[in-house]
Design a protein around this motif. Sequence first.
Motif, short mmCIF file in Angstrom:
data_model
loop_
_atom_site.label_atom_id
_atom_site.label_comp_id
_atom_site.label_asym_id
_atom_site.label_seq_id
_atom_site.Cartn_x
_atom_site.Cartn_y
_atom_site.Cartn_z
N PHE A 63 -6.70 1.42 -0.62
CA PHE A 63 -6.93 0.02 -0.96
C PHE A 63 -5.62 -0.74 -1.21
O PHE A 63 -5.61 -1.97 -1.23
CB PHE A 63 -7.84 -0.08 -2.17
CG PHE A 63 -9.17 0.60 -1.97
CD1 PHE A 63 -10.15 0.02 -1.20
CD2 PHE A 63 -9.41 1.85 -2.52
CE1 PHE A 63 -11.37 0.65 -1.00
CE2 PHE A 63 -10.62 2.49 -2.32
CZ PHE A 63 -11.60 1.90 -1.56
N PHE A 64 -4.52 0.02 -1.42
CA PHE A 64 -3.21 -0.61 -1.62
C PHE A 64 -2.43 -0.74 -0.31
O PHE A 64 -1.58 -1.62 -0.19
CB PHE A 64 -2.37 0.21 -2.61
CG PHE A 64 -2.76 0.05 -4.04
CD1 PHE A 64 -2.06 -0.79 -4.89
CD2 PHE A 64 -3.84 0.75 -4.57
CE1 PHE A 64 -2.41 -0.93 -6.22
CE2 PHE A 64 -4.20 0.62 -5.89
CZ PHE A 64 -3.48 -0.23 -6.72
N SER A 65 -2.69 0.15 0.62
CA SER A 65 -1.90 0.21 1.84
C SER A 65 -1.88 -1.13 2.57
O SER A 65 -2.92 -1.73 2.85
CB SER A 65 -2.46 1.29 2.76
OG SER A 65 -1.73 1.34 3.96
N ARG A 66 -0.66 -1.62 2.84
CA ARG A 66 -0.40 -2.83 3.61
C ARG A 66 -0.88 -4.11 2.92
O ARG A 66 -0.86 -5.18 3.53
CB ARG A 66 -1.03 -2.72 5.00
CG ARG A 66 -0.53 -1.53 5.79
CD ARG A 66 -1.28 -1.37 7.09
NE ARG A 66 -1.02 -2.50 7.99
CZ ARG A 66 -1.58 -2.62 9.19
NH1 ARG A 66 -2.43 -1.70 9.61
NH2 ARG A 66 -1.30 -3.66 9.95
N LYS A 67 -1.29 -4.01 1.66
CA LYS A 67 -1.63 -5.22 0.92
C LYS A 67 -0.36 -6.00 0.60
O LYS A 67 0.68 -5.43 0.29
CB LYS A 67 -2.37 -4.86 -0.38
CG LYS A 67 -3.79 -4.36 -0.17
CD LYS A 67 -4.68 -5.44 0.40
CE LYS A 67 -6.15 -5.06 0.37
NZ LYS A 67 -6.46 -3.87 1.17
N ARG A 68 -0.47 -7.32 0.67
CA ARG A 68 0.67 -8.21 0.42
C ARG A 68 0.54 -8.77 -1.01
O ARG A 68 -0.45 -9.44 -1.32
CB ARG A 68 0.69 -9.34 1.44
CG ARG A 68 0.89 -8.85 2.87
CD ARG A 68 0.58 -9.95 3.88
NE ARG A 68 1.39 -11.14 3.67
CZ ARG A 68 2.63 -11.31 4.11
NH1 ARG A 68 3.20 -10.33 4.82
NH2 ARG A 68 3.29 -12.42 3.88
N ILE A 69 1.53 -8.49 -1.85
CA ILE A 69 1.44 -8.83 -3.27
C ILE A 69 2.67 -9.61 -3.70
O ILE A 69 3.80 -9.27 -3.33
CB ILE A 69 1.28 -7.57 -4.13
CG1 ILE A 69 0.07 -6.74 -3.66
CG2 ILE A 69 1.12 -7.93 -5.61
CD1 ILE A 69 -0.10 -5.43 -4.38
N ALA A 70 2.45 -10.66 -4.48
CA ALA A 70 3.55 -11.43 -5.10
C ALA A 70 3.55 -11.14 -6.60
O ALA A 70 2.49 -11.13 -7.24
CB ALA A 70 3.36 -12.92 -4.85
N VAL A 71 4.73 -10.89 -7.15
CA VAL A 71 4.85 -10.53 -8.56
C VAL A 71 5.85 -11.46 -9.23
O VAL A 71 6.95 -11.68 -8.73
CB VAL A 71 5.32 -9.06 -8.72
CG1 VAL A 71 5.29 -8.66 -10.19
CG2 VAL A 71 4.46 -8.12 -7.88
N ALA A 72 5.46 -12.02 -10.37
CA ALA A 72 6.34 -12.91 -11.15
C ALA A 72 6.26 -12.50 -12.61
O ALA A 72 5.26 -12.79 -13.29
CB ALA A 72 5.92 -14.37 -10.97
#
Length: 464
Positions: free
Chosen positions: A309-318
């Motif tokens: 479920f994490f593979s290739r997911k695009r995530i922004a972190v601030a």
Amino acid sequence: MSHIQRFPNAAKAASTNPLKMSQPLGAALAYLGVDRCLPLFHGSQGCTAFGLVLLVRHFREAIPLQTTAMDQVSTILGGYENLEQALRTIVERNNPAMIGVATTGVTETKGEDMGGQYTLFRQRNPEMADTALVFANTPDFSGGFEDGFGKAVTAIVERLVEPSPATVKTQINVLAGGHLSPGDVEELRDVIESFGLSPIFLPDLSLSMGGRQPADFTATSLGGVTVDQIRSMGASVATLVVGEHMRIAGAALELKTDVPSHFFSRLTGLEASDKLIRVLAEISGRPVHPKLRRQRESLVDGMLDGHFFFSRKRIAVALEPDLLYAVTSFLADMGAKVVAAVSPTQTPVLEKLTATTVMVGDHSDVETLARDADLIVSNSHGRQGAARIGVPLHRMGLPMFDRLGAGLKVSVGYRGTRELMFEIGNLFLSREMDHDHHPAASHEGHEDRTGQDCGGGSCGCSAV
């Protein structure tokens, strides 16, 4: 590896949704981890009120915080008289074990010699020698939350810790960074104590900010590391330093006491947790407790179950820099792609981040960079931007005022890593399940007979 763009200082006319929190606020939180302490902002009442509201909303607790109430005249002519009067009043009315002073932009703009003011106060008020005083320079026009936290801890070490000729073989120091929640500190205590060691946390937010109901009102912090425990840190066999912003405090402690230190850039993730366990096993000379072995097996199994479920997911972190590093590193371990890592301040740890774009910015930058993302990880101030671009938000860090139990969330060690993985993984899983059961969500942009957007099939059109 994808091309990494780094923008250390994004030029902007104004910050419309700030991510940055000030140095004095970080210093205040560090002081609150000391038992019977009263933090004191050397500045105006407004500076104190803003920080007080933010901490109250996050922890949902009464926060003791005082001010020297500087005005225009006292700021220009010098603020020592305000500082001395505030210190005397606090000691006479509340009798705290320690007063932690943090400067603000008002006093730092003029320039305050805090070391000289400390000496002058001690000379003029010898009857108050029993109250520990710690002064830290924390201008809010430079640096950020973690910088102020680290400076306050460094000031405590330099002022209170004493070298010891004797060593307590089971005593260990832990300099716990400001990116660790009270729940994280409590989890670390359980792990360390499983090796037969007695940890002294500086600061200890698990005891003061973990949620307690006192029988009577107290104007000082309730619980935390005691001043006597701080003074005895020189007798420990080792010091664990958690977080880049605690590195200076760790160096100061080692220089003053000769207690060897072990640095940890993060404690979230399998590899990071393994390093902690190996160090504790070496220090204690004891085997790893079966409970920790079971927790590791459970984490590995959970990673195997959830990595799809994490593979290739695009995530922004601030997030604040050290928490940003911990989270982005964990997400990379799980196979996700961090498309944007946004920090409120420029620090050396940003050079170690793995992300498509690394920049110093605010929530409006996240909103721009995360339009094609699957998830945003940030504090509660990121909720409006996430809603505008239709990207789910996983809340971490401070402040988190729209969720209960914010201060007790755990994301360190085997157990904390597993919980973080399940929380984020379930967001991805639930979104996939929603798409499977609500195909109308894929019809965004369809127009009904009136030419209006049907809102995903709500008009009953044939596209449903």
